[in-house]
Design an enzyme around this catalytic site. Structure first.
Site, PDB file in Angstrom:
ATOM      1  CB  CYS A  55       9.969  51.583  -3.247  1.00 49.81           C
ATOM      2  SG  CYS A  55       8.676  51.146  -4.500  1.00 49.81           S
ATOM      3  CG  ASN A  83       8.753  47.788  -8.895  1.00 45.48           C
ATOM      4  OD1 ASN A  83       8.088  46.491  -9.543  1.00 45.48           O
ATOM      5  ND2 ASN A  83       8.662  48.751  -9.174  1.00 45.48           N
ATOM      6  CG  ASP A 106       5.517  52.226   2.623  1.00 47.49           C
ATOM      7  OD1 ASP A 106       4.819  51.952   1.679  1.00 47.49           O
ATOM      8  OD2 ASP A 106       6.499  51.356   2.839  1.00 47.49           O
ATOM      9  CB  CYS A 166       3.452  52.311  -3.211  1.00 47.88           C
ATOM     10  SG  CYS A 166       1.736  50.891  -2.448  1.00 47.88           S
ATOM     11  NE  ARG A 167       7.419  53.471  -1.354  1.00 47.24           N
ATOM     12  CZ  ARG A 167       8.709  53.383   0.124  1.00 47.24           C
ATOM     13  NH1 ARG A 167       9.593  54.068   0.562  1.00 47.24           N
ATOM     14  NH2 ARG A 167       8.747  51.850   0.245  1.00 47.24           N
ATOM     15  CB  SER A 168       9.912  52.075  -7.243  1.00 48.85           C
ATOM     16  OG  SER A 168       9.671  51.046  -7.136  1.00 48.85           O
TER      17      SER A 168
HETATM   18  P1  4NP Z   1       6.529  50.338  -2.067  1.00 48.63           P
HETATM   19  O1  4NP Z   1       5.614  50.509  -0.631  1.00 48.63           O
HETATM   20  O2  4NP Z   1       7.792  49.813  -1.483  1.00 48.63           O
HETATM   21  O3  4NP Z   1       5.861  51.658  -1.985  1.00 48.63           O
HETATM   22  O4  4NP Z   1       6.111  49.420  -3.105  1.00 48.63           O
HETATM   23  C1  4NP Z   1       5.243  49.020  -0.511  1.00 48.63           C
HETATM   24  C2  4NP Z   1       4.303  48.250  -1.366  1.00 48.63           C
HETATM   25  C3  4NP Z   1       4.336  46.649  -0.363  1.00 48.63           C
HETATM   26  C4  4NP Z   1       4.792  46.428   1.183  1.00 48.63           C
HETATM   27  C5  4NP Z   1       5.201  47.340   1.788  1.00 48.63           C
HETATM   28  C6  4NP Z   1       5.664  48.588   0.804  1.00 48.63           C
HETATM   29  N1  4NP Z   1       5.022  44.900   1.128  1.00 48.63           N
HETATM   30  O5  4NP Z   1       5.182  45.032   2.793  1.00 48.63           O
HETATM   31  O6  4NP Z   1       4.284  44.194   0.787  1.00 48.63           O
END
Ligand code: 4NP
Length: 165
Positions: A21, A24, A137, A26-28
């Site tokens: 994602c 890294n 997201d 949340c989702r992945s």
């Molecule tokens: P992820 O979510 O891609 O599912 O880990 C996010 C985590 C952090 C951020 C964006 C999306 N960020 O902008 O810091």
């Protein structure tokens, strides 16, 4: 085509899967945890890891909201954030992106055309009845978005296993 790639891996003893994602956190890492649990339930021991296209959170545990939602389902997320690296495109059989941005970034980061061919979207493993062809997201969303991520991943990971076993 992704269906050719999936067919070429079917029945392989150790399939190596990288979930990706943006952050890294949340989702992945949740996908990594759900996939490992799915495989454990089926008694198989493939290689599963996760990484982000971005470098904002390197070394961090998953976001506390993601860990909390996962813990409610009995799942402990202990991955430490890392960024996708060129060697990932060699090492892994399948590199699964959560949304269209992740896929575009991954294809740009791939060091070879062969590596880029391993990049596939998680949407093809989501049942159409769920109404999503990607995992959204949750970072700027409410707690419900984190539960939705886990609901979608539970379905996708079971379907990934079924498509490859
Ligand atoms: P992820 O979510 O891609 O599912 O880990 C996010 C985590 C952090 C951020 C964006 C999306 N960020 O902008 O810091």
């Amino acid at each position: 085509m992704a269906s050719d790639l999936i067919a070429s891996l079917r029945g392989k003893k150790d399939i190596k899967i990288l979930f990706v994602c943006l952050g890294n956190i949340c989702r992945s890492p949740a996908a990594e945890g759900v996939m490992k649990e799915t495989l454990s339930n089926h008694g198989v021991n493939w290689t599963v890891d996760s990484a982000g296209t971005g470098d904002y959170h390197i070394g961090d545990l998953p976001d506390w909201r993601m860990r909390s939602a996962a813990k409610c389902r009995g799942l402990l997320l202990t991955h430490h954030c890392r960024q996708v690296k060129p060697a990932d495109f060699e090492h892994f059989d399948l590199i699964i992106g959560m949304d269209a941005n992740n896929l575009a970034n991954l294809r740009r980061m791939a060091p070879t055309p062969e590596g880029a061919k391993k990049v596939v979207g998680i949407g093809q493993w989501l049942d159409p009845s769920l109404g999503y062809d990607y995992v959204p997201d949750p970072y700027y969303e409410s707690d419900r978005a984190f539960d939705l991520v886990l609901d979608l991943l539970a379905n996708a990971c079971e379907n990934i296993y079924e498509s490859l076993r």
